[in-house]
Enzyme design. Structure first.
Site, PDB file in Angstrom:
ATOM      1  N   HIS A 158      42.571  71.311   1.453  1.00  0.00           N
ATOM      2  CA  HIS A 158      42.841  72.490   0.702  1.00  0.00           C
ATOM      3  C   HIS A 158      43.251  73.636   1.985  1.00  0.00           C
ATOM      4  O   HIS A 158      42.247  73.862   2.821  1.00  0.00           O
ATOM      5  CB  HIS A 158      42.009  73.192  -0.281  1.00  0.00           C
ATOM      6  N   ASP A 188      41.765  67.663  -1.500  1.00  0.00           N
ATOM      7  CA  ASP A 188      41.365  68.867  -1.969  1.00  0.00           C
ATOM      8  C   ASP A 188      40.828  68.775  -3.542  1.00  0.00           C
ATOM      9  O   ASP A 188      41.293  68.104  -4.216  1.00  0.00           O
ATOM     10  CB  ASP A 188      42.736  69.771  -2.312  1.00  0.00           C
ATOM     11  N   SER A 225      47.236  78.222  -3.075  1.00  0.00           N
ATOM     12  CA  SER A 225      46.215  78.397  -3.752  1.00  0.00           C
ATOM     13  C   SER A 225      46.112  79.506  -4.666  1.00  0.00           C
ATOM     14  O   SER A 225      46.877  79.338  -5.795  1.00  0.00           O
ATOM     15  CB  SER A 225      45.055  78.664  -2.610  1.00  0.00           C
TER      16      SER A 225
END
Length: 307
Positions: free
Chosen positions: A281, A251, A153
């Site tokens: 995600h 995501d 991320s």
């Protein structure tokens, strides 16, 4: 393919994203409260906390040695957390699995968080630790071959930015970059990527939460137009290390990650891209206990150890 039922069961319990920023300290404390005790973590040959002395200051790092051996490839790992949360402890399990499955020694970086640290403090710390690792080869038993960067991320954002910074400085010792569902475009215009609309609600990370969560970084000097903030906006991606880019089907950030991979490939960089269609995600940090998602560590091992 539908969202994995175990993920679906959990995300159903998550309330809709708030359009106001969370309380950083409260969120960090809540995350810390979910960290399992050391005795319940994946055992490795050695796990040690130390400090890396860098031009950006002293940076806490945690070094994971998977087995007893004479030498290792190295992975420098940057945890996720929207630039304001996450820690050596919250992502300890990711670093342990990376070390175990790749056979590499992992150096996890406890970089400074927003909003307390303004841009580009954390990036400079991360680059400093990469150089420290390269300069500490004897101490770290580095075999002199692989020096990989990995992150999830916002940590993936740091991987992309740090490899670019290193390239621009003529530091050419980074051999691989591994980006798990990276946040590489901090311009949150909903029309920029289809996945921002397709996966806007109901899958954990929601579109309405992107701006509030990233506000701590963006309000402290990080300009979304800056390629060090939004790496996909870098004009010239040539000469960067080979990349593994992992995305998740459910995501909002899926398409920007895959587009970044395509841009790297168009620039002549060797790229491996894999989408986990049934994942959301954060699955590497949150759902790698599910066997089909733990496979991401085997993907990483193959990427690092082939050839």
């Amino acid at each position: 393919m539908t969202l994995h039922p175990e993920i679906a069961r959990i995300v159903e319990q998550i309330p809709p994203a708030s359009t106001t920023p969370p309380n950083p300290q409260a969120m960090r404390e809540a995350e810390a409260g979910q960290v399992p005790p050391p005795e319940d973590r994946l055992p490795l040959h050695d796990v040690a906390d130390t400090t890396a002395s860098t031009p950006a200051g002293d940076v806490p790092v945690r070094i994971y040695t998977p087995v007893e051996a004479d030498s290792f490839g190295l992975i420098v790992y940057f945890h996720g957390g929207a630039f304001f949360s996450g820690s050596l402890d919250t992502h300890d399990h990711v670093a342990r699995s990376l070390a175990k499955e790749t056979g590499h020694k992992v150096i996890s970086v406890g970089y400074s968080l927003a909003p307390e640290a303004a841009f580009p403090t954390a990036l400079n710390e991360c680059l400093g630790v990469v150089k420290w690792a390269a300069d500490s080869g004897d101490r770290l038993d580095w075999d002199g071959r692989n020096l990989a960067l990995a992150g999830d991320s916002s940590g993936g954002n740091f991987v992309a930015a740090v490899t670019a910074m290193a390239h621009d400085e003529g530091f050419d010792r980074i051999t691989h970059q591994v980006l798990y569902y990276p946040s590489v475009d901090l311009d949150f215009d909903r029309s920029r990527w289809p996945s921002l609309q397709e996966n806007a609600e109901g899958y954990g990370l929601e579109y309405n939460g992107l701006a509030p969560f990233n506000s701590f970084y963006l309000d402290n000097g990080a300009d979304p137009a800056d390629p060090l903030v939004s790496p996909i906006k870098r004009e010239d991606l040539s000469g960067l290390p080979k990349a593994l880019i992992v995305t998740a089907g459910y995501d909002p950030l899926r398409d920007e990650g895959e587009a970044y991979g395509q841009r790297l490939e168009d620039a002549g960089v060797e790229v491996t891209t894999k989408r986990y269609d049934a994942a959301n995600h954060g699955f590497v940090a949150n759902f790698s206990w599910i066997p089909e998602f733990y496979e991401v560590f085997h993907d990483t091992a193959r990427f690092l150890n082939e050839g």
